[in-house]
Structure formats: C-alpha cells, structure tokens
Design a protein around this motif. Sequence first.
Motif, PDB file in Angstrom:
ATOM      1  N   GLU A 170      -5.926   5.702  25.516  1.00  0.00           N
ATOM      2  CA  GLU A 170      -6.289   5.019  24.286  1.00  0.00           C
ATOM      3  C   GLU A 170      -7.712   4.491  24.372  1.00  0.00           C
ATOM      4  OE1 GLU A 170      -3.425   2.031  23.525  1.00  0.00           O
ATOM      5  OE2 GLU A 170      -1.764   3.440  23.228  1.00  0.00           O
ATOM      6  N   THR A 171      -8.088   4.013  25.541  1.00  0.00           N
ATOM      7  CA  THR A 171      -9.473   3.631  25.815  1.00  0.00           C
ATOM      8  C   THR A 171      -9.871   4.284  27.127  1.00  0.00           C
ATOM      9  OG1 THR A 171      -9.275   1.522  24.651  1.00  0.00           O
ATOM     10  CG2 THR A 171     -11.077   1.745  26.231  1.00  0.00           C
TER      11      THR A 171
ATOM     12  N   PHE B 158      -8.986  14.047  27.768  1.00  0.00           N
ATOM     13  CA  PHE B 158      -8.070  13.437  26.812  1.00  0.00           C
ATOM     14  C   PHE B 158      -6.911  14.395  26.558  1.00  0.00           C
ATOM     15  CE2 PHE B 158     -11.905  11.074  25.986  1.00  0.00           C
ATOM     16  CZ  PHE B 158     -11.454   9.817  25.641  1.00  0.00           C
TER      17      PHE B 158
ATOM     18  N   SER C  29      -9.628   7.373  19.928  1.00  0.00           N
ATOM     19  CA  SER C  29      -9.674   6.574  21.148  1.00  0.00           C
ATOM     20  C   SER C  29     -11.075   6.007  21.328  1.00  0.00           C
ATOM     21  CB  SER C  29      -9.313   7.420  22.369  1.00  0.00           C
ATOM     22  OG  SER C  29      -7.945   7.702  22.422  1.00  0.00           O
ATOM     23  N   ASP C  30     -11.121   4.824  21.927  1.00  0.00           N
ATOM     24  CA  ASP C  30     -12.397   4.210  22.264  1.00  0.00           C
ATOM     25  C   ASP C  30     -12.886   4.771  23.596  1.00  0.00           C
ATOM     26  OD1 ASP C  30     -11.980   2.677  20.009  1.00  0.00           O
ATOM     27  OD2 ASP C  30     -11.186   0.965  21.135  1.00  0.00           O
TER      28      ASP C  30
END
Length: 549
Positions: free
Chosen positions: A290-291, A302, A364-365
């Motif tokens: 997510e980050t 990812f 996502s960050d």
Amino acid sequence: MSAVGLMACSGSPSFKLTASGSGDQIPLTVTFTPSETDVDELRWDFGDDETLTSSVEDGSVSHTYSTIGSYIVTVVAQNRDNGEPGDSASLNVIATAGMLNHISLSPDSLTVLPEGKATFSISAFDQFGNELADPETTYAVSSSAGTIDQQGRSTASQNAGAYPNPLTVTVSSYGLDINTEATIVIRPGSLSQIILEPQSVSTSPSGQLSFSVLAIDEFGNPLTNIVTTFKADISACQIDAFGRFTAGAGAGAYVNVVVAEATDGSILTNAAVHVRIDLGPLKQLLLLPETAMVQADGEVTFTASALDGWGDAVDDGIIVFDRASDAGRIDPKGHFVAAVLAGVVRGAVKVVASSSDASIAAASDVNVTHGAIDHVLIEPSATELRATETISFTARASDAFDNRIESARITWEASESKGTIGLEGILTAGGRAGFYADAVIAAAELGGISLESSASIRVTPGPLSHATPAPGLIQLTPGSIIQLEFPQGFETVTEIQSKALSLSGPWRTKPLEKSSGLFAAGQSPGDYPTALFKKGSTRTTSVSVTNLP
C-alpha cells in the motif's frame, strides 16, 4: 362308483348282508339290508363306534359316514329269549373324502430378505375338514415379488417392499377350483452403502443448501432408522447435524469436503461429495504494498489482485499498471524503479482492474528514501574570524543523488591550536592568528558507512592587549628617539599625545611607519599612559610612555 365292499360272512351262509349307497365321498350314507332270518332282532356295529339294534321287521337300516376311512360293518342276528347270538354277516365300507370345500396355504404370509427362499404348502379339505389327497395345485406369483415353482418353492425378488397378495394358489378337484392368496413382505437387507445427495455441488461463497442421505442395502433398497452424521472441512464450508450446508468464502474445487457416515449395528459406511465454490463478480482490487519504501533509483515490485466480494481472485480480471507521478517508472508487470529525488508521493502508482462486469482502480503511495552516504558538505567551507571569535558550522550528509540524509550522525573535530568545536558545530577560534587548512572536520556515519569533510579557517589578530617595545621599559628623556617593535597587524600610528611624542621633523607630516619603529619622546617630562595605534578600523591598542626629567 361303488362305495361298499363286501366281505364273506363269517356266520351261516344263509345269512347275508348287502349294502348300497351313492358314490364313495363323504358324507356317505349306506343302506344295509340283511337276508331273511327267524331271529327277533339284529345288532349292528357300523365300525365307527356307532351301534344300532333293530328288529327283523325294520328291514334295512341306514348309516352315514362323515369321516373318510375303511369301516367293517357287522350285523348279528339274535333271539331275545335266550340271548344267544345267531348268525352274523360283515362287509367293508370305504368312505373317501368329500367334495373340495376349502384350502389352507402355509405360510399365508411371508416376510423374507431380498432373494430369500421359502417353501409354500397347500392343503385341500372337504366340508368336514377331511384333507383331500394329492389335489391338483397351481402356484403363481407376480414377477415384482419373486418366482415360485409348482412345488411351492419360492425365491423373493431384490425389490424390498410389501406386496399384498402377489402369490395365488389354485386347487382343482372334480371340476371345482378354489383359490387362495398370500402377502409377501420383502424386508431390506443389511446396510451396504449410503448415497449423499446432491452428489456434487456448485455454489457461490456463503451459499446454502441441504444435503440428504439415502442408506441402501446391497440391492439398492432404502433403509430406515439408520444413524447418520455429517462432517465437513471447516476450511471450505460448514454443515450441521441436519445436513444444512453453508459454503466458505474461499473459491475453488474441494474434493470430498462433505462426508456423511451411517451406522447399522456394527456396520459403518460413509460417502463424500465434491464442492465447487465459484467466484463472485469483481468487487475489490488489492494493490501491494500500500505504501512502498524504496531508495532513490531503487526497485520494488507491486502486485495487484482482482478479487470478488469474498476475497477470491477473479479469473477474468485484466490488470493494468500506470505511473501517476514523477516518483519513478513502472512496467506492465508491476516492476517499479524509483526516481532519484527523495520524498513521499501520494498515489504515485495506479492500477486498474477490469472484468466483464466491473472496473476498479487503486493507488499506492511511494516513499523514495535517500541512499547510502556518498558525501558530506560543510557550510561554510572556508571562513575568516578573529582570534577567540566564535562561528557556527553546519554539515549535511547526502547520497549520490544529493538527497539529504537527516538520520546520519554528525560529529565535529578541531585541533586545540586551531580552536575548539562543540557537538552543535560551534567553533571558537584559537588565539594564534594564521591560515589553517582542514581545520574543522565533520564526520557523518550511517549504516556502517562513515565519511568526512573539512573546512579551512583564517584567524586574524584580535584587539591589541599589550605592546612589547624593545628595549624593555619605555623611559625616555625629552626629545630622545627609540626603536619600537609593534604587534603584527598594526601598521600605522593614528593618534599620539603631543606631550609624549616629539612632533618635530618628519613626524609632523606623515605617520610613523611600522617599518621604522622609531619613537621620539616629547619635551615635557611625565607619565603618558596611552598612545593609540590602529589597523584599519577594527583594531586598537595603547602604549604607555614615561618622559624622564
């Protein structure tokens, strides 16, 4: 048909007995006629424990037989006066069974296992209950109940059940037919197997249905009063004691996941079914991490999962990655390479999942962090300050892309001759003027890597605190001249007291230069505490002079 057989008389040949009757079947009535005689009475014994006394005048007598058999009939002629027996005569009467009246089947009902065997027997009787010998008999049974031969030997079918009157027996005698029937009950055999219904299941996550169990014998006949239990793999589903089933959330094919067990005495058997839990429609998109935390110019992968409402992967989901910012670049497989500029970028990586009936996006960050220490920068890198003056230095550790590393530990170092420096980078210059290369050193350390950088300083003289003339103490007579040595950095005399310094000669027109160092006493004796010297506008000092009388 003659019913009476005669025997030779045992008495006088002149005394005979004749008999007549219709047929030979019971009830058989026979009329007996004795020959003429002079006696008063006749005594009869009919051979069936029945007797009779008649007179000669009565003539013939009749007797009825109700039981089949062979009877010896005897008549004795006797005079009443003397009681002596006279002549006698006998004959044989044969009474056969009467007409067919009723029949009896044994057994009249039968309970048997599938393919069980039994023998039926039939008895035929006349109206007096006399059994007819060897009556003509025919056996017939419905095919659903089994088979039977003409000796009454039967074999039950494999089909359990109650069959009302499937067996028919016909007895025939002298043109008269009588039928009788029997009920056959075929009882199921022992438990052989169970059938679990439905035998296969396809349902959605959390779907519900009911299972049932059919217990049967080896011929497929259903059994009752069988103890049945259910169990299931809890990772895939749940089932209660009544067979009520609830699917789990995880889609997939589960082999033998529901099991039913049945017991019948010492017999135990079971059955199992497969369950398929189908995927639901696209409901959610999971993007991981997510980050993402990655070093500058570093790499991270990812992963994106298209899921239904129960967290199962959707088979027809199409996933597309996209870079939504300048945080880095990403390929179609989710392989991300970070940019070189450190910082947190919100929603830096975007992914879209599409299926036949839905489309969902997620982001996502990315936190791009600094790399390893590559260099250390000191500010200022070179400076000038007066002796004992203080100045603040700063040091910044950076990676190869000049990203500042805030977490690096900075330590400071300076030699005592050049000055002292504290933990915060504040330097106090030493008292000795001069130029000092690499005088201040900053060391940065992080993750086992340590690098240094240095700064140069120039220390200039501070305010004059004293003068050291040569020779020694300045004690002059008026008008005398002395050679002085001045501190470094004091090049000109900017102010003198006229009483202390002779202003005659060349000194009236220009200052006394450092190169000469000549000092001329004035004409007035006394103590003169100050004479001012100046370099530029920042440094001053004073010298005391005594003019002797």
